[in-house]
Design an enzyme around this catalytic site. Sequence first.
Site, short mmCIF file in Angstrom:
data_model
loop_
_atom_site.label_atom_id
_atom_site.label_comp_id
_atom_site.label_asym_id
_atom_site.label_seq_id
_atom_site.Cartn_x
_atom_site.Cartn_y
_atom_site.Cartn_z
N SER A 47 0.79 -1.20 0.01
CA SER A 47 0.03 0.00 0.11
C SER A 47 0.85 1.25 0.05
O SER A 47 0.28 2.59 -0.06
CB SER A 47 -0.91 -0.09 1.31
OG SER A 47 -0.23 -0.26 2.30
N THR A 179 -41.25 25.20 -8.53
CA THR A 179 -41.50 23.81 -8.32
C THR A 179 -41.71 23.07 -9.36
O THR A 179 -42.39 23.61 -10.36
CB THR A 179 -42.83 24.05 -7.23
OG1 THR A 179 -43.79 24.41 -7.82
CG2 THR A 179 -42.58 24.57 -5.80
N SER A 301 -16.11 24.98 -27.52
CA SER A 301 -16.14 23.77 -28.26
C SER A 301 -15.09 23.94 -29.57
O SER A 301 -14.82 24.74 -29.93
CB SER A 301 -17.60 23.67 -28.84
OG SER A 301 -17.50 22.94 -30.04
N LYS A 307 -19.84 28.42 -28.64
CA LYS A 307 -20.30 27.95 -27.42
C LYS A 307 -19.44 28.36 -26.27
O LYS A 307 -18.15 28.67 -26.42
CB LYS A 307 -20.11 26.32 -27.76
CG LYS A 307 -20.99 25.61 -28.68
CD LYS A 307 -22.25 25.38 -27.84
CE LYS A 307 -22.08 23.95 -27.20
NZ LYS A 307 -23.32 23.33 -26.58
N GLU A 314 -20.30 21.15 -14.40
CA GLU A 314 -20.70 19.97 -15.02
C GLU A 314 -19.93 18.85 -14.36
O GLU A 314 -20.35 17.81 -13.90
CB GLU A 314 -20.51 20.02 -16.32
CG GLU A 314 -21.65 20.84 -17.17
CD GLU A 314 -21.61 20.87 -18.86
OE1 GLU A 314 -21.55 19.64 -19.22
OE2 GLU A 314 -21.09 21.85 -19.05
N GLN A 346 -7.26 -2.02 4.57
CA GLN A 346 -6.19 -1.40 3.79
C GLN A 346 -6.96 -0.53 2.66
O GLN A 346 -6.32 0.31 1.85
CB GLN A 346 -5.10 -2.29 3.25
CG GLN A 346 -4.02 -1.67 2.45
CD GLN A 346 -2.92 -2.31 2.56
OE1 GLN A 346 -2.18 -2.87 3.31
NE2 GLN A 346 -2.61 -2.85 1.20
N LYS A 349 -8.27 3.62 2.14
CA LYS A 349 -7.50 4.70 1.91
C LYS A 349 -7.67 5.29 0.64
O LYS A 349 -7.95 6.66 0.85
CB LYS A 349 -5.69 4.46 2.24
CG LYS A 349 -5.49 4.08 3.66
CD LYS A 349 -4.24 3.72 3.98
CE LYS A 349 -4.27 2.92 5.34
NZ LYS A 349 -5.08 1.75 5.46
#
Length: 482
Positions: A47, A179, A301, A307, A314, A346, A349
Amino acid sequence: MPASTTPTNPGASAAPALENQLAKKAEAWSALFSEPMSELVKRYTASVDFDKRLWAADIQGSLAHAEMLAAQGIIGAEDHAAIQQGMAQIRAEIESGRFEWKLDLEDVHLNIEARLTELVGLAGKRLHTGRSRNDQVATDVRLWLRGEIDTLVGLLTELQRVLVNQAERHAEVILPGFTHLQVAQPVSFGHHMLAYVEMFARDAERLTDARKRVNRLPLGAAALAGTSYPLDRERVARTLGMEGVAQNSLDAVSDRDFAIEFSAAAALIMVHISRLSEELILWMSQSFGFIALPDRFCTGSSIMPQKKNPDVPELARGKSGRVVGHLMGLITLMKGQPLAYNKDNQEDKEPLFDTVDTLSDTLRIFAEMMDGLTVKPEAMERAALRGYATATDLADYLVKKGLPFRDAHEVVAHAVKTATAQGVDLSQLPLAELQKFDARVGEDVYQVLSLQGSLNARNILGGTAPAQVRAQVARHRARLGA
Ligand code: ARG
């Protein structure tokens, strides 16, 4: 080389021949093993590649243990001094990148201990007296996580401050409240920001509460049953600034509930971030056009020149899945483990480390991004008007004139239908038209039908009236010390 004369340590009287044999032992655990581990198994079980991150906590725990061993007369003062000096050198080596981490030595604990023995000889070998890697690793993870929790609480505070500032700046800005993602009633943009402040405040509270249970000392539990050495566990807990000593050795070395609890709190924070992200993404789309994010948080883009994509929110929304996944991983890891320590642990982690990293990066970036958020009040108002956000206000107006609420609800539905057919807002219908729905409607109705009137009317504790928003801003400022 400092030599100890402490009689309680069995290693102290080892014959020189055996000493040499022990010094040569590089791979095998003990004389019991007759073949070395295969490379694959070594890689599978080691590890060190990831748990070396615990090195500072490991040294801190070892120094507290050694100090107590010396105070209890279990190791000599010279051994203690040698351990301190060796650990100082190891710290310097790790910090400067000179420390050589060895896969053969499996994990952070064995790597540091082996280097200590290389540096200071027998004193290094005496450090592990009354201790096992089982209580050692549980202690290290707790020490490390405690520090990370403090950093995360600080980051949550910073994010709340930024949101409170935005709330104050935009207390009067009218946003259509939704709503079902359908326009419902007008709300103050500041009020909306403060909803997230409440969430992040509870998140910080949860972390602070979990910290109390993280900050307890397993050391002294040894492998699983405690130890026959007269350790002073309370002393070690005090040295390490821990709030208590784990009272059952089997529990101390085996449970990772503290890590699971932390992960659950972390997952909730990411869920709150994800909800905010979703709103930012919607608000930034052309159909809404409510906000703009600073260019440095967006990307373009490669094919569509027009864009500007909200990549940061995101990604944060996506990363919430990863943190929730780590919670699932950790809680499943625990399930089915018999007492006491098992190597399964182990596996705690990597998810824990990734949770902390993802969360702290996300909180940092959100504090910066939300500070740079630009609000477009005209677009928000237009959307609120289009959605007949003041319909409830008209119903309430009629109730105050004596109509039962259910009837008022029906009357307003007719009014909305008429307004929709004419393509106007309720406030644009002439008085004579409104009176056709109910004769009780008077000139004063137009105060109620304005977005501002609707907002101001909700002047109740927890409501959206700008006066309430300002009161909440003041309360949060006092709480956050800003
Ligand atoms: N690397 C181990 C872990 O992370 C340390 C404890 C190992 N203990 C043992 N008995 N093999 O859990």
